[in-house]
Structures are given as C-alpha cells and as structure tokens.
Design a protein around this motif. Structure first.
Motif, short mmCIF file in Angstrom:
data_model
loop_
_atom_site.label_atom_id
_atom_site.label_comp_id
_atom_site.label_asym_id
_atom_site.label_seq_id
_atom_site.Cartn_x
_atom_site.Cartn_y
_atom_site.Cartn_z
N SER A 205 -5.20 8.31 -12.16
CA SER A 205 -5.06 9.55 -11.40
C SER A 205 -4.87 9.31 -9.90
N THR A 206 -5.38 8.19 -9.40
CA THR A 206 -5.29 7.91 -7.96
C THR A 206 -4.23 6.86 -7.63
N TRP A 207 -3.35 6.55 -8.59
CA TRP A 207 -2.41 5.45 -8.38
C TRP A 207 -1.53 5.66 -7.16
N ASN A 208 -0.91 6.82 -7.06
CA ASN A 208 -0.01 7.07 -5.93
C ASN A 208 -0.74 6.94 -4.60
N GLU A 209 -1.91 7.53 -4.53
CA GLU A 209 -2.71 7.46 -3.31
C GLU A 209 -3.08 6.02 -2.99
N ARG A 210 -3.43 5.27 -4.01
CA ARG A 210 -3.83 3.88 -3.79
C ARG A 210 -2.63 3.02 -3.35
N VAL A 211 -1.47 3.26 -3.94
CA VAL A 211 -0.29 2.49 -3.54
C VAL A 211 0.06 2.76 -2.08
N THR A 212 -0.06 4.02 -1.67
CA THR A 212 0.19 4.34 -0.27
C THR A 212 -0.79 3.60 0.64
N ARG A 213 -2.06 3.61 0.26
CA ARG A 213 -3.08 2.90 1.05
C ARG A 213 -2.82 1.40 1.04
N LEU A 214 -2.36 0.86 -0.09
CA LEU A 214 -2.02 -0.56 -0.17
C LEU A 214 -0.99 -0.92 0.88
N GLY A 215 0.06 -0.09 0.97
CA GLY A 215 1.10 -0.35 1.96
C GLY A 215 0.58 -0.28 3.37
N GLU A 216 -0.27 0.71 3.64
CA GLU A 216 -0.84 0.86 4.98
C GLU A 216 -1.72 -0.33 5.33
N THR A 217 -2.53 -0.79 4.36
CA THR A 217 -3.43 -1.92 4.61
C THR A 217 -2.64 -3.20 4.86
N ALA A 218 -1.57 -3.40 4.08
CA ALA A 218 -0.76 -4.60 4.24
C ALA A 218 0.20 -4.50 5.42
N GLY A 219 0.45 -3.27 5.90
CA GLY A 219 1.43 -3.09 6.96
C GLY A 219 2.85 -3.26 6.46
N ILE A 220 3.07 -2.89 5.18
CA ILE A 220 4.38 -3.05 4.55
C ILE A 220 4.77 -1.72 3.90
N ALA A 221 5.97 -1.25 4.14
CA ALA A 221 6.44 -0.02 3.54
C ALA A 221 6.54 -0.18 2.02
N VAL A 222 6.00 0.77 1.29
CA VAL A 222 6.02 0.71 -0.18
C VAL A 222 6.91 1.81 -0.73
N ASP A 223 7.97 2.13 0.00
CA ASP A 223 8.89 3.17 -0.45
C ASP A 223 9.67 2.74 -1.67
N ASP A 224 9.82 1.44 -1.86
CA ASP A 224 10.54 0.94 -3.04
C ASP A 224 9.72 -0.16 -3.71
N TYR A 225 10.21 -0.59 -4.86
CA TYR A 225 9.50 -1.58 -5.67
C TYR A 225 9.33 -2.90 -4.92
N ALA A 226 10.36 -3.31 -4.20
CA ALA A 226 10.28 -4.59 -3.47
C ALA A 226 9.15 -4.54 -2.45
#
Length: 469
Positions: A205-226
């Motif tokens: 249920s929180t996957w999308n939210e977590r992926v966004t946070r993952l990108g923010e924490t890593a400092g990498i845009a997660v707009d695409d699979y790469a």
C-alpha cells in the motif's frame, strides 16, 4: 517452592555413551563468541546504552514468541505492552504476572527453554515462575537491570557477542551504526542489514510513497525504471559503506523472473501510475528479486531469502497493532522451479552468496539441500522462527547433511528482537549439533577429531564464510 535451574546436560543425548561424547563436543565450543548475522535488536539500544526500563519491556513486549502463546490463551496483546508505548510500573508488573501465571503453557516449547536460560542464566532467578512468585522475580530482575553491568553494552560483552546484525530500512540514515563505529569505548561489531521488501513490491500500500522517498534519500530522480534501479544501488552502497554484509528479503513466495529492461520499465511506469495489473505487479516483484541477486553479484552483499509466510494473518490485530506482533503463519513454498530463472542467471557467479531459509520443513531434503549441493552460491539457512526448536533442529541436520554436508549451511540464525534470548538460542544450537555429531561418532561415521573440527566450523567458520565477515 520448586526451583528454577539450568541442568548442565540439557538437550544432550539421554544415552550415557552418546552424552559423554556430546558433552566433550559441546564443551569445545561452549565459550566461543556469538556471531549473529541476522536479527532485529534495535541498534539504538547499544548506541545510546540506556538502561532497560523494566523487566516486561525487556523480556516480554518485544518477543512475539512469548506474546503469541499468551494471546492463544486469551490474553490481549495490549495487556503485554504491545502497541502501548512505555508502561507504568503497575502495567509492567501486571504483564509480567500474566506470563508467570501462564508458565505451564510453555512446557515443551523452545520459548520455555530460552526463558529459563534468561531468567536463571542471566538474572540469577532461582524460583520457578508462578502467580505466587511473579512479583519477587520481577523485583529481582528490576534490581539487576538498574545496575551498570546489566546495561545493553555490558550485556553485549557478557553474552560474548562478536557480531550482531540489525535489520534496517533502505532509507534509514544508520546514525546509530555511525555512532557505534565512531565510539572507541565500544569494541563490538554491530552491522546494518538492507531490507528492501516494501520498495520492491508494487502491491504494498505504501510502495509509491516509499519509492518517492527512496529517490529523495538517494538524491536520484525515480521518474523512470533506470532511476529507480540507480537509487536502490545507491542505498545499497550506503549500507556497504556503513558495514552491512547482507540484504534480507522476506517474500510471499520464491518465484523469480528475469525481465527485459524495457518490459520492467513499462511495468514500473504503470505501477507508479496505479494502472499495472496483478499479473504485471507479480512479474515485477519476482524480477526485482533477481535484480537484488544481480546487485549482490556487484556489491557483494549476501542475499538471504525467506519466503512462505502469511504475514499479518489476523487483519484486526494488524490494523490495531501493526506488523511483527506474532500473527504471521507459515505456508508451503516451492524453490526448485521458482528459483530457476535467478540461479540460471547468477547462480554460479563467484560473488553471490544466497542463503535460503524456510518454515516449510518438507523442502529441506527435497529442494534446498540439493540446490545447495550443486550451486556454489547457495547455502542452507539454519532453522529460524517457528522451527528453531530442538526437535526441528535435529530434523534439519538429518534432512540436509546427507545431501549438502555441514559446510553448505549458514551457521545458526537467531532472528530475534529479544536481546536477552540471543545467548540461549545460540547455546541451544551448539548443544543440539553436539548431540547430532555424537551420533555420527557413535556410528563410526566420523572420527572424534573430525567431529570436533565440524562443530567448530558450525559455530565459527561457517557464519564468517557465508556472511563474508
């Protein structure tokens, strides 16, 4: 009043001749350091070294083995402090009294063994728990944990722990681990473990939210699979830089796939938009387990896999108290066909160590041992959770040894949130392995020098090798 005591020959064979051999084997490893490469003790306990609040929050509330049995006897988990936050003294005493009043419920269980070892071996309790002795036992433990030698770091040292792994979210800053590494007064080794489950499964249920946070924490845009893959790789490197040696994966099943990057990217985009089908999200999750193996080949993190658990079986309990409170139930699982895509892609890579755990004992001799008996990357995870009980560990050795031997097993895994149960669990494993090896010596399948070498390997060599310590 009946006494509480630790018999020196507990769990060793009843037959006198085998017991003598087992006693010698056990004695040879009894005092070796504890290597605990998978567990759930909060690292803050050690980094802050704050005295434990009370006997209940130390021995009962965090131990879902203890709690689930009491719940089965009609005790609300909230009465044991689960989900309640810090307890006042009256509530803490009441919870401890509940445990003592239900002492007979634990007869024949490994929980009884661990509790006796904790109460008598660590805190010097000599009275058997009961309604009549609950308060005096509580007082004895409370007095002990107020003393400096019973603070977390002092216990870490007295337990003889060499390595303790915690379990951590990919976005954790790992500040407790940084503090411990920088503290010259702490000589132990506490390492984080990368646990990405909720970042790999779009049905969470929180996957999308977590992926966004993952990108923010890593400092990498997660707009695409790469970008998503790059962010996961970045966080894994962060964990490696902070001492991590493994990545842990608790999944519904062992199914794996290796998708074309374009197809994985298409599903990722659909999942982020909320339009992926159930079959697509299943395929993506299974592909991501293979991706974790690929990343392990590159960054060296040991990969542990433990499928086959129906998490949060009682919905109302989960909604009220959250996960990991004792209502997870084992299910059957299949490995041979399920892992074929992953192992065909990465199973002979020299940098991959894949440790397979199970709660489905039927898979040991049929699937897991044969896989470990062929693939150089695969190791058999020693019993954990519902089957880290004496008879189950004996069955485990009999089931896997004839196919995989001793060297293809991981070393004992305590998998515990209950800090004070760690030495009891490892001691139990050493005693049971001594008994099993004594049987091989008695049957003239092993010479005594080989048995002594083997039990040392099980305690010290295997976990260091398997977990690259």
């Amino acid at each position: 009043m009946p006494a509480l005591e630790l018999h020196p020959d507990r769990l060793l064979p009843a037959d006198a001749a085998s017991r003598d051999v087992a006693r010698e084997l056990y004695t040879s490893v009894a005092d070796l350091p504890i290597i605990s490469p998978h567990g759930h003790v909060p690292p803050q306990w050690l980094s802050e070294d704050i005295p434990f609040r009370d006997p209940t929050s130390l021995l009962i509330t965090p131990d879902h083995y203890v709690n689930r049995m009491l719940h089965a006897h009609g005790v609300p988990l909230s009465d044991l402090g689960v989900g309640e936050g810090p307890l006042d003294e009256a509530a803490s005493r009441r919870a401890f009294r509940i445990l003592c009043e239900h002492w007979s419920a634990y007869r024949g269980t490994p929980v009884r063994y661990w509790l006796v070892d904790e109460l008598a071996g660590i805190f010097g309790v000599t009275e058997r728990p009961s309604a009549e002795t609950a308060d005096s036992i509580y007082d004895a433990i409370a007095e002990k944990i107020a003393q400096p030698e019973f603070r977390p770091r002092a216990l870490f040292d007295s337990f003889g722990i060499e390595v303790l792994a915690t379990t951590d979210d990919p976005c954790d800053d790992l500040s407790p681990h940084e503090a411990l590494a920088a503290d010259e007064t702490f000589t132990g080794r506490v390492v984080p473990t990368f646990r990405p489950d909720r970042y790999l499964d779009p049905t969470e249920s929180t996957w999308n939210e977590r992926v966004t946070r993952l990108g923010e924490t890593a400092g990498i845009a997660v707009d695409d699979y790469a970008g998503y893959i790059a962010a996961l790789e970045d966080r894994r490197r962060y964990f490696v830089d902070h001492g991590a040696v493994s990545a842990d994966h608790g999944v519904n099943d062992a199914e794996t796939l290796v998708l074309d990057p374009a197809e994985a990217g298409r599903i990722y985009t659909a999942a982020r938009a909320g339009s992926a089908t159930a079959s697509e999200t299943d395929a993506f999750r299974r592909h991501m387990i293979s991706e974790m193996a690929r990343m392990s080949c590159e960054d060296g993190l040991v990969m542990t896999l433990h499928p086959g658990v129906h998490r949060n079986h009682h919905r109302a309990t989960f909604e009220a108290l959250g996960p990991d409170v004792g209502c997870d139930i084992p299910t059957t699982v299949e490995y041979t066909r399920a892992l074929s895509p992953l192992l065909n892609a990465y199973g002979t890579h020299p940098n991959l160590n894949l440790v397979l755990f199970t709660i489905d004992e039927t898979t040991y001799s049929r699937e897991i041992a044969p896989l470990a008996g062929f693939y150089p990357s695969v190791y058999v995870g020693v019993p954990w959770w519902f089957i880290d009980a004496p008879e189950a560990i004996r069955r485990f050795r009999a089931a896997v040894t004839e196919t995989a031997g001793f060297s293809r097993t991981s070393g004992f895994i305590d998998d515990t949130r209950a800090f004070c149960s760690i030495p009891a669990r490892h001691d139990m494993s050493r005693r049971l392995d001594a008994g099993y090896l004594a049987g091989l010596v008695g049957e003239h399948q092993l010479a005594m020098d080989e048995a002594l070498e083997t039990i040392h390997d099980l305690v010290a060599t295997n976990p260091r090798k398997v977990f690259k310590l």
